[in-house]
Each structure stands twice: as structure tokens, then as C-alpha cells.
Design an enzyme around this catalytic site. Structure first.
Site, PDB file in Angstrom:
ATOM      1  CB  CYS A   1      -0.963  -0.008   1.162  1.00  0.00           C
ATOM      2  SG  CYS A   1      -1.905  -1.527   1.347  1.00  0.00           S
TER       3      CYS A   1
ATOM      4  CG  HIS B   1      -3.423   3.426   2.613  1.00  0.00           C
ATOM      5  ND1 HIS B   1      -3.929   2.993   1.106  1.00  0.00           N
ATOM      6  CD2 HIS B   1      -3.246   2.194   3.242  1.00  0.00           C
ATOM      7  CE1 HIS B   1      -3.898   1.679   1.149  1.00  0.00           C
ATOM      8  NE2 HIS B   1      -3.893   1.072   2.237  1.00  0.00           N
TER       9      HIS B   1
ATOM     10  CG  ASN C   1      -6.752  -1.085   1.407  1.00  0.00           C
ATOM     11  OD1 ASN C   1      -6.020  -0.592   0.483  1.00  0.00           O
ATOM     12  ND2 ASN C   1      -6.324  -1.483   2.410  1.00  0.00           N
TER      13      ASN C   1
HETATM   14  O1  UT7 Z   1      -3.672  -1.556   3.528  1.00  0.00           O
HETATM   15  C1  UT7 Z   1      -3.360  -2.139   4.905  1.00  0.00           C
HETATM   16  C2  UT7 Z   1      -4.150  -3.373   4.996  1.00  0.00           C
HETATM   17  N1  UT7 Z   1      -5.296  -3.548   5.923  1.00  0.00           N
HETATM   18  C3  UT7 Z   1      -5.361  -2.619   6.845  1.00  0.00           C
HETATM   19  O2  UT7 Z   1      -4.975  -1.634   7.098  1.00  0.00           O
HETATM   20  C4  UT7 Z   1      -6.375  -3.374   7.866  1.00  0.00           C
HETATM   21  C5  UT7 Z   1      -6.507  -2.790   9.194  1.00  0.00           C
HETATM   22  N2  UT7 Z   1      -7.261  -3.398  10.223  1.00  0.00           N
HETATM   23  C6  UT7 Z   1      -8.693  -3.092  10.211  1.00  0.00           C
HETATM   24  O3  UT7 Z   1      -9.189  -2.313   9.331  1.00  0.00           O
HETATM   25  C7  UT7 Z   1      -9.342  -3.682  11.154  1.00  0.00           C
HETATM   26  O4  UT7 Z   1      -8.652  -4.562  11.832  1.00  0.00           O
HETATM   27  C8  UT7 Z   1     -10.576  -4.569  10.363  1.00  0.00           C
HETATM   28  C9  UT7 Z   1     -11.609  -3.973   9.441  1.00  0.00           C
HETATM   29  C10 UT7 Z   1      -9.852  -5.776   9.419  1.00  0.00           C
HETATM   30  C11 UT7 Z   1     -11.340  -5.616  11.433  1.00  0.00           C
HETATM   31  O5  UT7 Z   1     -12.008  -4.826  12.355  1.00  0.00           O
HETATM   32  P1  UT7 Z   1     -11.843  -5.017  14.057  1.00  0.00           P
HETATM   33  O6  UT7 Z   1     -12.601  -3.703  14.500  1.00  0.00           O
HETATM   34  O7  UT7 Z   1     -10.405  -4.945  14.075  1.00  0.00           O
HETATM   35  O8  UT7 Z   1     -12.609  -6.109  14.085  1.00  0.00           O
HETATM   36  P2  UT7 Z   1     -11.731  -7.500  14.776  1.00  0.00           P
HETATM   37  O9  UT7 Z   1     -10.985  -8.161  13.911  1.00  0.00           O
HETATM   38  O10 UT7 Z   1     -11.293  -7.411  16.112  1.00  0.00           O
HETATM   39  O11 UT7 Z   1     -13.278  -8.407  14.733  1.00  0.00           O
HETATM   40  C12 UT7 Z   1     -14.318  -8.149  15.583  1.00  0.00           C
HETATM   41  C13 UT7 Z   1     -15.450  -9.107  15.215  1.00  0.00           C
HETATM   42  C14 UT7 Z   1     -14.949 -10.741  15.351  1.00  0.00           C
HETATM   43  O12 UT7 Z   1     -16.150 -11.347  16.036  1.00  0.00           O
HETATM   44  P3  UT7 Z   1     -15.897 -11.816  17.425  1.00  0.00           P
HETATM   45  O13 UT7 Z   1     -14.652 -12.751  17.698  1.00  0.00           O
HETATM   46  O14 UT7 Z   1     -15.977 -10.451  18.461  1.00  0.00           O
HETATM   47  O15 UT7 Z   1     -17.292 -12.557  17.721  1.00  0.00           O
HETATM   48  C15 UT7 Z   1     -14.793 -10.827  13.953  1.00  0.00           C
HETATM   49  O16 UT7 Z   1     -14.968 -12.287  13.853  1.00  0.00           O
HETATM   50  O17 UT7 Z   1     -16.037  -8.812  14.140  1.00  0.00           O
HETATM   51  C16 UT7 Z   1     -15.926  -9.763  13.479  1.00  0.00           C
HETATM   52  N3  UT7 Z   1     -15.926  -9.697  11.858  1.00  0.00           N
HETATM   53  C17 UT7 Z   1     -16.782  -9.506  11.192  1.00  0.00           C
HETATM   54  N4  UT7 Z   1     -18.195  -9.378  11.551  1.00  0.00           N
HETATM   55  C18 UT7 Z   1     -19.137  -8.890  10.342  1.00  0.00           C
HETATM   56  C19 UT7 Z   1     -14.775  -9.632  11.179  1.00  0.00           C
HETATM   57  N5  UT7 Z   1     -14.994  -9.177  10.001  1.00  0.00           N
HETATM   58  C20 UT7 Z   1     -16.427  -9.119   9.827  1.00  0.00           C
HETATM   59  C21 UT7 Z   1     -17.354  -8.691   8.798  1.00  0.00           C
HETATM   60  N6  UT7 Z   1     -18.401  -8.804   9.300  1.00  0.00           N
HETATM   61  N7  UT7 Z   1     -16.943  -8.420   7.557  1.00  0.00           N
END
Ligand code: UT7
Length: 332
Positions: free
Chosen positions: A117, A257, A287
């Protein structure tokens, strides 16, 4: 080589996006997710996805043609083409070489670089050196991705995030005190495993087994990348401002970004920048990795949000881990 380095600026911009729109309600039918979760956790509403027959060089070509026209130039004027991408058409030849032929850039050198990125900023920093030293006059820098080709649409934690697009910038010498004032690049390879495409390279060549294990898709430890991003975005933006001899108060527009709306908001807060000075288009595009910044930059220039004389700060982070930033006094 001249004694003094020449000031270098962006003299043309162009963009392209995947042909089809993938909405949150489309994704609700594919994985266990909801429009509400995606919007509140990421800020994304739609992403542009390329057709099966569209490759990264096709999007890059469309962006390049537009950028060259914007600069009043043609492919024949180019001395060098740099493409930042993690989704090249194929491992080799480079996407930059494919583009060189298609643009009729007969005397241009061409190479790809991989800083994920941060690829556009790495390309900008590299291209700037060639023009500053006088080795070349005209360099085309592109960030282009078809991330949909390496996204696992059964993995809800990644498939809601990514889109396809390309952004191109033409670099040329500009007036004293204008153009790119500073660039900052960084890397922490120790964090490489947080965001990767595990198979398909020499470590794990493609086999039936790697395909069955879905190892050719993006694998990400989202929470860890999130923490890294919030920290590094503020630090890198500050470093570019400082290296340019400016202060935060001098920044007119921040083009970050576009990975997650919450990361952008946290970085802007850390920098003390109000929302109206931050370019955000993640809602439409998601993204697009290396394409995110040039597409957002082009949009801000086209809409008149960035004007001649403005101080524009670009800042990115990505797989590698990598980061990069640039301060630019807009010169056109
Ligand atoms: O260009 C660089 C590339 N990447 C990034 O910059 C990504 C950086 N990270 C992020 O943007 C965030 O960490 C994410 C958007 C990927 C995830 O958000 P988060 O607030 O960190 O969520 P999490 O991974 O802590 O997950 C929270 C909950 C989990 O469920 P439980 O374990 O609490 O029951 C996940 O399984 O949200 C769940 N979850 C979803 N639920 C509905 C994860 N993805 C989804 C989804 N829909 N798409």
C-alpha cells in the site's frame, strides 16, 4: 550530473477503477456480514471490482493515458515508468514493461516495485530522485492494483475491504520552492507475517495443495495491522512535514492511505487536522492498496480542493511492513 538537485513536481494525474461495483448488500449475500458492521468498522460502502478479463496493466494503462493527457505529453516523452503493485499481471515481465509497450514509450526504462500500500509513495520518492539529479526529465509513477484477484470472498475479515483501481502521476522539473518538498520511507520486515500472500513465490511455489489451502489469497492479522497503522501514519506524516521545514499548521490537505475510516480519523486527530483538511474516499472505493493515494489525490485536485501553493501531505502504510510519506507544495 548537475551540481544542484532540481525541484520535482507532479504535472499530470490520471485514474481508473474496476468496472463493476460491489456493494455491502452484495457481500451480505456472500459471507456472514452486514452493511452496518462494514460501515461502522471500516467506513466502506462500495468498491470497484474489475472484470475477469481486466488485469492490473489495463487499469494502469487507462490511468496513464489520462495522466499524460493532463500533462500535455505522450508516451514518447517518457524516460521512465515505475509501477507500484502487489498484483502484477504476472511475475514477469513487469507490469511497467507491459505498459511501456502499450504507451509507445519507446525510449523509457521500466520497472515494478513492491511496497504494497506504500507503493505509490515509494515510487514517487524513487521517481523524484531520477528527475532531481537530471538523469531523467519525465517519469511516470503509477500505483495500480486488482486486489479482487487475490481476495478470498469466503473470508469476511478481508473480503469486505478491498477494491481495484489505478492512479498515475507524471513527474517533471518544476519551479524553485514548489513540488515535492520531502519524502520519507520506512520498513519493518519483522512484521511481514501480519499481511501477506503466503504462496505463489519461491518459498511456497504454487501447487494443488497451496491452492486447496487458499494460500494465494490475502491473509491478514487485522487488529495488529490496525495498531501499527494508527501509530505509523501520524509519525510518518509528521516526519515529512518536519523534513520539509514546515509545521503541522502549514498543512492544507492530508491525503492518507484509504484502509479504514477509523485509522484515517485516528491519524488526523493525532495530527490535529480537522476533517475538512483530510481527503477521504474510502466509502466509494474501499482499500485499493498502492492506488488509494493517487486516486484520492486526483479527486481532490479535480474538485478544486487542492490549489496551487497548497501544502499537501501524502501518507501510507502497508504490507512489508512499509510506510511512506511526502510533503508537496502543489505547483499547478
Ligand atoms: O492497507 C493495509 C491493509 N489492511 C488494513 O489496514 C487493515 C487494518 N485493520 C482493520 O481495518 C480492522 O482490523 C478490520 C476492519 C480488518 C477488522 O476490524 P476490527 O474492529 O479490528 O474487528 P476484529 O478483527 O477485532 O473483529 C471483531 C469481530 C469479530 O467477531 P468476535 O470474535 O468478536 O465474535 C470478527 O469475527 O468482528 C467480526 N468480523 C466481522 N463481522 C461482520 C470480522 N469481520 C467481519 C465482517 N462482518 N466483515
Amino acid at each position: 550530473m548537475p551540481e544542484r538537485l532540481r525541484p520535482v513536481g507532479i504535472v499530470g494525474l490520471g485514474t481508473a477503477a474496476g468496472e463493476d461495483l460491489l456493494t455491502n448488500s452484495d457481500l451480505e449475500k456472500m459471507v456472514d456480514t452486514s452493511d452496518e458492521w462494514i460501515r461502522t468498522r471500516t467506513g466502506i460502502g462500495t468498491r470497484h471490482i474489475s472484470k475477469p478479463e481486466t488485469a492490473t496493466s489495463d487499469l494502469a494503462y487507462r490511468a496513464a493515458v489520462e495522466a499524460l493527457a493532463d500533462a500535455g505529453l505522450t508516451g514518447a516523452d517518457l524516460d521512465l515508468i515505475i509501477v507500484g503493485t502487489v498484483t502484477p499481471d504476472m511475475p514477469f515481465p513487469s507490469t511497467a514493461c507491459l505498459l511501456q509497450s502499450r504507451l509507445g514509450a519507446d525510449h523509457a526504462a521500466a520497472f515494478d516495485l513492491n511496497a504494497a500500500c506504500s507503493g505509490f509513495i515509494y515510487g514517487l520518492a524513487a521517481g523524484r530522485q531520477f528527475v532531481a539529479t537530471g538523469m531523467y526529465d519525465t517519469v511516470l509513477v503509477i500505483g495500480a492494483e486488482t486486489l479482487s484477484k487475490i481476495t478470498d470472498y469466503t473470508d469476511r475479515s478481508t473480503c469486505v475491504l478491498f477494491g481495484d483501481g489505478a492512479g498515475a502521476a507524471v513527474l517533471r522539473p518544476v519551479g524553485e520552492g514548489e513540488g515535492i518538498l520531502s519524502t520519507v520511507l520506512g520498513a519493518d520486515g519483522g512484521g511481514g507475517e501480519l499481511l501477506m500472500q503466503p504462496a505463489g513465490g519461491s518459498r511456497r511455489p504454487a501447487t494443488h495443495e497451496t491452492v486447496d489451502q487458499r494460500l494465494h489469497y490475502i491473509h491478514m492479522s487485522g487488529g495488529d495491522v490496525f495498531k501499527f497503522a494508527v501509530k505509523v501514519m501520524g509519525e510518518a506524516a509528521d516526519a515529512a512535514v518536519e523534513r520539509a521545514g514546515l509545521t503541522r499548521a502549514d498543512v492544507d490537505v492530508l491525503v492518507p492511505h484509504q484502509a479504514n475510516r477509523r485509522i484515517i480519523d485516528a491519524a488526523a486527530k493525532r495530527l490535529g487536522l480537522p476533517e475538512d483538511r483530510v481527503v477521504i474516499n474510502i466509502g466509494e472505493f474501499g482499500n485499493m492498496s498502492s492506488a488509494s493515494i493517487p486516486v484520492a489525490l486526483h479527486e481532490a485536485v479535480r474538485s478544486g480542493r487542492i490549489k496551487r501553493g497548497d501544502v499537501v501531505v501524502l501518507v501510507a502504510f502497508g504490507a512489508g511492513l512499509t510506510w511512506g510519506s511526502a510533503a508537496i507544495r502543489w505547483s499547478r
